[in-house]
Scaffold this active site. Structure first.
Site, PDB file in Angstrom:
ATOM      1  N   GLY A 100      -4.877   3.842  -3.802  1.00  0.00           N
ATOM      2  CA  GLY A 100      -5.901   4.442  -4.220  1.00  0.00           C
ATOM      3  C   GLY A 100      -5.869   5.901  -4.852  1.00  0.00           C
ATOM      4  O   GLY A 100      -6.839   6.565  -5.379  1.00  0.00           O
ATOM      5  N   ASP A 135       0.768  -1.065   0.024  1.00  0.00           N
ATOM      6  CA  ASP A 135       0.029   0.017  -0.058  1.00  0.00           C
ATOM      7  C   ASP A 135       0.958   1.124   0.133  1.00  0.00           C
ATOM      8  O   ASP A 135       2.043   1.360   0.313  1.00  0.00           O
ATOM      9  CB  ASP A 135      -0.838  -0.099   1.334  1.00  0.00           C
ATOM     10  CG  ASP A 135      -1.727   1.116   1.280  1.00  0.00           C
ATOM     11  OD1 ASP A 135      -2.268   1.561   0.293  1.00  0.00           O
ATOM     12  OD2 ASP A 135      -1.844   1.724   2.467  1.00  0.00           O
ATOM     13  N   LYS A 136       0.379   2.430  -0.234  1.00  0.00           N
ATOM     14  CA  LYS A 136       1.058   3.476  -0.357  1.00  0.00           C
ATOM     15  C   LYS A 136       0.865   4.468   1.031  1.00  0.00           C
ATOM     16  O   LYS A 136       1.759   4.633   1.807  1.00  0.00           O
ATOM     17  CB  LYS A 136       0.910   4.510  -1.496  1.00  0.00           C
ATOM     18  CG  LYS A 136       1.796   5.647  -1.665  1.00  0.00           C
ATOM     19  CD  LYS A 136       1.537   6.458  -2.881  1.00  0.00           C
ATOM     20  CE  LYS A 136       0.243   7.380  -2.473  1.00  0.00           C
ATOM     21  NZ  LYS A 136       0.515   8.454  -1.356  1.00  0.00           N
ATOM     22  N   THR A 137      -0.291   4.920   1.173  1.00  0.00           N
ATOM     23  CA  THR A 137      -0.896   5.911   2.232  1.00  0.00           C
ATOM     24  C   THR A 137      -0.670   5.106   3.481  1.00  0.00           C
ATOM     25  O   THR A 137      -1.360   4.228   3.646  1.00  0.00           O
ATOM     26  CB  THR A 137      -2.139   6.227   2.047  1.00  0.00           C
ATOM     27  OG1 THR A 137      -2.005   6.879   0.687  1.00  0.00           O
ATOM     28  CG2 THR A 137      -2.259   7.549   3.048  1.00  0.00           C
ATOM     29  N   ASP A 184      -1.385  -0.915   6.006  1.00  0.00           N
ATOM     30  CA  ASP A 184      -1.734  -0.433   7.260  1.00  0.00           C
ATOM     31  C   ASP A 184      -2.803  -0.180   7.630  1.00  0.00           C
ATOM     32  O   ASP A 184      -3.550   0.046   8.816  1.00  0.00           O
ATOM     33  CB  ASP A 184      -0.940   0.806   7.639  1.00  0.00           C
ATOM     34  CG  ASP A 184      -1.593   2.119   7.028  1.00  0.00           C
ATOM     35  OD1 ASP A 184      -1.870   3.105   7.234  1.00  0.00           O
ATOM     36  OD2 ASP A 184      -1.950   2.060   5.756  1.00  0.00           O
ATOM     37  N   GLU A 214      -8.006  16.217   7.485  1.00  0.00           N
ATOM     38  CA  GLU A 214      -8.714  17.142   7.996  1.00  0.00           C
ATOM     39  C   GLU A 214      -8.286  18.005   9.328  1.00  0.00           C
ATOM     40  O   GLU A 214      -8.446  19.073   9.450  1.00  0.00           O
ATOM     41  CB  GLU A 214     -10.025  16.377   8.443  1.00  0.00           C
ATOM     42  CG  GLU A 214     -11.268  17.450   9.208  1.00  0.00           C
ATOM     43  CD  GLU A 214     -12.578  16.774   9.182  1.00  0.00           C
ATOM     44  OE1 GLU A 214     -12.686  16.157  10.154  1.00  0.00           O
ATOM     45  OE2 GLU A 214     -13.215  16.778   8.177  1.00  0.00           O
ATOM     46  N   PHE A 224     -19.073  13.584   4.174  1.00  0.00           N
ATOM     47  CA  PHE A 224     -18.095  12.974   2.999  1.00  0.00           C
ATOM     48  C   PHE A 224     -18.588  11.382   2.816  1.00  0.00           C
ATOM     49  O   PHE A 224     -18.816  10.714   3.868  1.00  0.00           O
ATOM     50  CB  PHE A 224     -16.586  13.216   3.485  1.00  0.00           C
ATOM     51  CG  PHE A 224     -15.781  12.665   2.498  1.00  0.00           C
ATOM     52  CD1 PHE A 224     -15.566  13.211   1.314  1.00  0.00           C
ATOM     53  CD2 PHE A 224     -15.538  11.162   2.579  1.00  0.00           C
ATOM     54  CE1 PHE A 224     -14.447  12.495   0.292  1.00  0.00           C
ATOM     55  CE2 PHE A 224     -14.588  10.370   1.662  1.00  0.00           C
ATOM     56  CZ  PHE A 224     -14.328  11.131   0.426  1.00  0.00           C
ATOM     57  N   ASN A 272      -8.589  -1.423   4.675  1.00  0.00           N
ATOM     58  CA  ASN A 272      -8.762  -1.833   3.132  1.00  0.00           C
ATOM     59  C   ASN A 272      -7.679  -2.597   2.539  1.00  0.00           C
ATOM     60  O   ASN A 272      -7.706  -3.110   1.518  1.00  0.00           O
ATOM     61  CB  ASN A 272      -8.507  -0.509   2.228  1.00  0.00           C
ATOM     62  CG  ASN A 272      -7.588   0.385   2.516  1.00  0.00           C
ATOM     63  OD1 ASN A 272      -6.712   0.284   3.342  1.00  0.00           O
ATOM     64  ND2 ASN A 272      -7.214   1.165   1.387  1.00  0.00           N
ATOM     65  N   ASP A 273      -6.550  -3.019   3.592  1.00  0.00           N
ATOM     66  CA  ASP A 273      -5.487  -3.707   3.042  1.00  0.00           C
ATOM     67  C   ASP A 273      -5.625  -5.292   3.687  1.00  0.00           C
ATOM     68  O   ASP A 273      -4.719  -6.122   3.297  1.00  0.00           O
ATOM     69  CB  ASP A 273      -4.063  -2.960   3.603  1.00  0.00           C
ATOM     70  CG  ASP A 273      -3.659  -1.856   3.235  1.00  0.00           C
ATOM     71  OD1 ASP A 273      -4.097  -1.518   1.746  1.00  0.00           O
ATOM     72  OD2 ASP A 273      -3.311  -0.932   4.001  1.00  0.00           O
TER      73      ASP A 273
END
Length: 1189
Positions: free
Chosen positions: A731, A427-429, A865, A545, A592, A868-869
């Site tokens: 993503g 993953d990246k983020t 982390d 945020e 959101f 979603n992973d």
């Protein structure tokens, strides 16, 4: 008030103002799956239905694998499910029958020891789980006693229907329906990190009808009946209703408080228990993670089965030959083997019943040759892996002191797999980056602000050949770039034009004011004021945020207080130049969502004006701008493209003024939508929100940086040098992912990029076609065409030795993963140096991981982390969880948890390499020593006409694997090192020994097996020929079986232990103790055991009276030892000199003084170069010199 500061989310407030209506799913209550009836405050409901309540489970939770009753039978079943253990159990049972070649006790004891050790390990692990259960079940909670008084009671005693009072920072003891809280509108804040790993607070609210119960005494006469769904694992759904004062009210997920969640920012709540114990949703979700086994362990099973085949084969052949010999023992009254007395014998040697004798001999042989199978192999490997995982956990080089988090191996089954990773899917983020957002730049009124330097800009500067302190402007001039770093977390913005109140001097000061005000108001953050210092900190739903609110504060718009209906700011007034207090009435929050890609708030300022403040992705915001609100559109688009090139995340900020009539109509429609309790309620609410989020006026754009974690570029470079491929599944947008790739050195200048994107004119034109199926086919064909073009380019690049990178977006990936295309996609991806999948969904991450794992057959490692992973982590051979900002769900689903991505370098290149080498060598040696021992028994059987006579004493046989040879192997698995940690990191290509499975290939396994056969051949025939016809005693008497067996056994112990000493690369005092101590222990045992009569049987005083006084015994041992080790020494010398392995070459340079041999150094240098790589270290530079420390 603290309570006032913690109120948020206007949409919930709107719920408390309306009564929900029954539609859709609520009509299912009472039917199948919706049959639970809860009598609240059940002390008052001792009549009808009270007995049914008792049928529900209590609140006792057990996570242990065993109970006191099931421990013995279940643990035994687990042990004897293994084929090897079951075989030894059968042998132990058969040892009680006359067919056994040895005594029952000597056979049963080793099996009991091995099984007991393993069961003991299971017991210790289960005891730890039981202590956790005891601690949790004995927690205290306040429960209503039926008289308006709440008393402390243990969690385990809580029943369905009990009224519970939970106070601030306490965990909920069961799944509760929220009745009321200390807030007037009965809201509360909940932290669900233990459930879903999310760190942001969830806001729950009670029904208006129950919110009046805010005192302990008010529950004395409280009566209600709840009907709801049966226990299930769905965390985010709940269907039920409550009957209160003969009125029926619907319940939704907003009223349910789940066990193991924590009450935050709320003084207390009252709730009624509806699900307890194993019926709670968290326990319904507590499933075991997917079972993973390493490739070495799977191959080890194949070796075990192969040895079983060998065992059955030699037993079968031996029994047939024995049958023929037995049949010919007595012919015409002449006895061939007279010493067996075939004329007067048992069925086992009866020539008249030779077939039966052969079958019984087959059973005897099966038991006798069982020593080919290492009985202690499994338990030894489990012990070694367990201790190896402790080494990983206690490695101070993988300890992150900022969060006090060491590495944590959650399973020890995959230690050696860490040394065989071919592909990393990351993953990246939050994994490559910190998921700690810094406000870096912004565009306001078409003017770009912010001079902070991002990691991507540093990488771009290196690519352009610029110094880090300058950059090229649009007109070709060199502009200064500030590298100063703000000390404020979340704020890395540097621009004197708008800092320190200077924004009032800017030409569009009113636009800047509206921009900063929007940042300070449009959010759901909670301010927390430090009573000692007065400083304000924020708890936000996401890091970006929080960065926005902090940026607004630092630029003069401090958000300092929130109530359920107001937001208060300290604003810098651009006319007066003073800070004033402003209060905005919060009317609605349009939240959101992934489909909306924006959030908005509707507020009324102190002048009575209605304002809609909105922020969102550029893909949805520009289309909502009014014609007269696009003044800065072109410049803003240009800036956000530049920000994306710099690897920044961007959001568009816009607003509009509302008139009263328009708002009243909207609010009425929104309230009607929120009254609904049905499947499509959220969709209807979003559709209503769409109607007012239009005709916006553009203010500008924000740009935040998801900062790279420390050491990420260096780590990726090392992994690339090790030959490990890295795929990034993110993503983010393609441009952001590409630029972050450059920043972390995943990409470099000169790489050819194969881009497969759906964001093209051709694809967009196809999407507009009315026939969607035809459009899909056309888009799919377009993806296939690009994949084929990439494949052709790959062939060309291989010929030219060029590095390629594949970059594909989520929509194209959807087609690329279809059954008829995925092989083409994988062939291209595997041939590329690295792969970046952008806009990937969690499901796509898991599918890509599965594709790589299954189709390539190589070891895959996934690292992430966030929640979603999880699918990706569980699908990969090894799942690594980063304990970061996004909570603990990835960690809880992982095999190993680390705090920072850079620790992956040491985890793989050091621990992975060592564990692979140690386990591989350990297993090979296990089979070697058992083959060496087992074949001496087989050769003796040939010598004894397959009569079933054991060559060794019963206890010699039994203790061989358990005491005399096992401890040195365990020491090998724990402490052996081919090279030091420093050299593992200095020569990362050494890792390829594991990827290519050099140390556990069939060639190496068969080589060790051949070595075992050769050693057993030398030992047996040397001893037989040296002792068979030679006088051994002073009186000229030759040796008997007892002396021959003791001598051969001594030779075996010496040979296998010395072979171990020759195989070890790194000696510790523990290994010396185990190896030489094992040999010494054999003599001590033989001496002690030989004095115990009649237990010692054939070994009675064999050392004292026979072997020790005879010089031939010692000379024979020495000669056999030398003769047995010579073949291995010759092979090792030739291999080391002419075919050295990489670790041997490194070892020679640093330990044997080969650094002065320039030719040898050149060979090592060439072996350390890998052409296809990524990372900031150019491979051609590595070929120039080999720098020695």
């Amino acid at each position: 008030m603290v309570g006032d500061r913690t109120r948020r989310k206007r949409r919930i407030h709107a719920f408390s103002c309306v009564k929900a209506s029954f539609k859709g799913e609520h009509s299912l209550i009472g039917g199948p799956g919706f049959s639970r009836i809860v009598y609240c405050n059940k002390q008052e409901h001792c009549g009808e239905g009270s007995s049914s309540v008792e049928n529900y489970g209590d609140n006792y939770v057990r996570t242990t694998k065993y109970t006191m009753i099931t421990f013995i039978p279940k643990s035994l079943f687990e042990q004897f499910r293994r084929v090897a253990n079951f075989y030894f159990l059968v042998c132990a049972i058969m040892s009680f029958f006359p067919v056994s070649p040895y005594s029952a006790v000597s056979n049963v004891v080793p099996l009991v020891v091995v099984v007991a050790v393993t069961i003991g390990k299971e017991a210790v692990e289960d005891w730890r789980r039981m202590k956790q259960d005891i601690e949790m079940n004995n927690r205290k909670a306040k429960v209503h006693n039926g008289e308006g008084v709440f008393e402390y009671s243990k969690w385990r005693n809580l029943k369905v229907g009990d009224i519970v009072k939970v106070e601030k920072d306490e965990f909920f003891p069961a799944d509760l329906i929220l009745l009321s809280s200390n807030y007037e509108d009965s809201i509360c804040y909940v932290e669900t990190m233990n459930l879903d790993g999310e760190t942001n607070l969830k806001l729950k609210h009670a029904l208006e009808e129950t919110s009046k119960f805010q005192q302990d005494s008010s529950f004395q006469k409280f009566k209600a009946i709840i009907k709801c769904e049966d226990p299930n694992a769905y965390l985010y759904s709940f269907i039920g209703n409550i009957e209160l004062e003969n009125q029926l009210y619907p319940l939704s997920p907003q009223q349910i408080l789940l066990r193991d969640s924590k009450l935050r920012n709320t003084d207390f709540i009252y709730g009624v228990a509806i699900f307890t114990g194993h019926d709670t949703k968290v326990m319904q979700n507590s499933t075991d993670p997917p079972s993973k086994r390493s490739k070495i362990e799977k191959r080890m099973d194949k070796i075990i089965f192969f040895l079983f085949l060998v065992l059955f084969f030699i037993s079968f052949i031996g029994s047939i030959l024995f049958g023929f010999e037995t049949r010919e023992d007595l012919e015409n009254g002449i006895m061939k083997r007279w010493y067996l007395r075939p004329d007067d014998t048992t069925i086992y040697y009866d020539p008249k019943r030779a077939p039966i004798a052969a079958m019984l001999n087959f059973l005897t042989a099966l038991m006798l040759y069982s020593y080919l199978i290492p009985i202690s192999l499994y338990v030894s490997i489990e012990i070694v892996k367990f201790i190896q995982s402790i080494f990983i956990n206690h490695d101070v080089h993988m300890y992150y002191d900022e969060t006090d988090q060491p590495a944590h191996a959650r399973t020890s089954n995959l230690n050696e797999e860490l040394g065989q990773v071919d592909t990393i899917l990351s993953d990246k983020t939050g994994t490559l980056t910190c998921n700690s957002m810094d406000f870096v730049k912004c565009s306001i009124a078409g003017i770009a602000y912010g001079r902070g330097v991002t990691e991507v800009e540093r990488a771009l500067a290196r690519r352009k050949g610029l110094h880090l302190s300058q950059d090229m402007t649009e007109d070709g001039n060199v502009a200064e770039i500030s590298e100063a770093k703000s000390s404020i977390k979340g704020f890395n913005f540097i621009d004197e034009r708008i800092m320190n109140g200077n924004w009032v001097k800017e030409p569009n000061a009113n636009v800047i004011q509206n921009f900063l005000r929007l940042l300070a108001v449009c959010h759901t953050a909670i301010p927390e004021v430090d009573e000692d210092t007065g400083e304000v900190s924020y708890e936000a739903e996401s890091p970006d945020e929080a960065a926005f609110v902090i940026a607004a504060r630092e630029l003069g718009f401090e958000f300092y207080e929130r109530t359920q209906t107001t937001i208060s700011l300290h604003e810098f007034h651009y006319i007066s130049g003073r800070t004033i207090r402003k209060c905005y009435k919060l009317l609605n929050i349009l939240e959101f969502s992934s489909s909306r890609k924006r959030m908005s708030v509707i507020v009324r300022d102190e002048e009575g004006k209605l304002l809609l403040l909105s922020k969102g992705a550029d893909s949805v915001m520009f289309e909502r701008l009014a014609k007269n609100g696009r003044e800065f559109e072109e410049k803003t688009k240009q800036h956000i493209n530049e920000y994306a090139d710099a690897g920044l995340r961007t959001l568009i900020l816009a607003y509009r003024k509302l008139d009263e009539e328009e708002y009243d109509d909207f609010n009425k429609e929104l309230m009607e939508a929120k009254r609904l309790v049905s499947d499509d309620r959220e969709q209807i609410v979003e559709e209503v929100s769409e109607k007012i989020e239009k005709d916006l006026v553009l203010l500008g754009a924000t740009a935040v940086e998801d900062v790279l974690q420390k050491g990420v570029p260096e780590c990726i470079d090392k992994l690339a040098q090790a030959g490990i491929k890295l795929w990034v599944l993110t993503g983010d947008k393609m441009e952001t992912a590409i630029n972050v790739g450059f920043a972390c050195s995943l990409l470099r200048q000169g790489m050819k990029q194969i881009k497969i994107s759906s964001d093209t004119v051709e694809t967009k034109s196809l999407e507009k076609v009315e026939n969607k199926s035809a459009a899909d086919e056309a888009i799919k064909e377009n993806v296939v065409c690009k994949l084929r073009e990439g494949k052709e380019l790959l062939v060309t690049s291989n010929a030219n030795s060029e590095a390629l990178v594949l970059i594909i977006d989520g929509k194209s990936l959807t087609y690329a993963l279809e059954d008829d295309i995925k092989d083409l996609f994988l062939a291209l991806a595997v041939g590329c140096t690295s792969v970046i999948c952008c806009r990937s969904s969690p499901k796509q991450k898991a599918l890509v991981t599965r594709l790589v794992k299954l189709k390539t057959g190589c070891t895959t490692l996934a690292i992430g982390d966030g929640a979603n992973d999880v699918g990706m982590l569980q699908e990969a051979d090894i799942g690594i969880g980063i304990s970061g900002v996004e909570g603990m769900q990835a960690v809880m689903s992982s095999d190993i948890a680390i705090a920072q991505f850079r620790y992956l370098e040491r985890l793989l290149l050091v621990h992975g390499h060592w564990c692979y080498r140690r386990i591989s060598s350990m297993i090979c040696y296990f089979f070697y020593k058992n083959i060496a021992f087992g074949f001496t028994i087989f050769f003796y059987e040939i010598y004894a006409s397959f009569s079933g006579q054991a060559a060794y004493n019963d206890w010699f046989l039994s203790l061989y694997n358990v005491f005399f040879t096992s401890l040195p192997v365990i020491a090998l698995g724990l402490f052996d090192q081919d090279v030091s940690p420093r050299l593992c990191l200095k020569f990362p290509l050494l890792y390829q020994e594991g990827v290519q499975n050099v140390l556990f290939s069939w060639k190496r396994i068969l080589g060790w097996a051949f070595n075992g056969v050769m050693s057993s051949t030398i030992i047996f025939f040397f001893c037989i020929n040296a002792m068979e016809n030679q006088a051994f005693h002073k009186g000229g008497k030759v040796v008997g079986l007892e002396i021959l067996g003791a001598t051969m056994y001594t030779c075996v112990v010496w040979v296998v232990n010395c072979q171990m000493a020759l195989s070890i690369s790194y000696f510790t005092y523990i290994q010396h103790i185990f190896i030489w101590g094992g040999i010494l222990y054999w003599y001590v045992f033989l001496l002690t055991y030989g004095t115990i009569y009649p237990l010692s049987t054939t070994a009675y005083k064999v050392l004292i009276e026979a072997c020790a006084p005879a010089p031939s015994y010692w000379l024979n041992t020495l000669l056999v030892l030398v003769a047995s080790l010579i073949p291995y020494l010759v092979y090792a010398s030739i291999q080391m000199r002419f075919f050295p392995m990489f670790h041997q070459m490194i070892h020679s340079i640093y330990n044997d003084g080969e650094a002065t041999d320039l030719e040898y150094v050149h060979v090592v240098r060439q072996r350390s170069i890998r052409h296809m790589t990524v990372g900031f270290t150019a491979r051609f530079e590595a070929s120039k010199t080999l720098v020695l420390p």
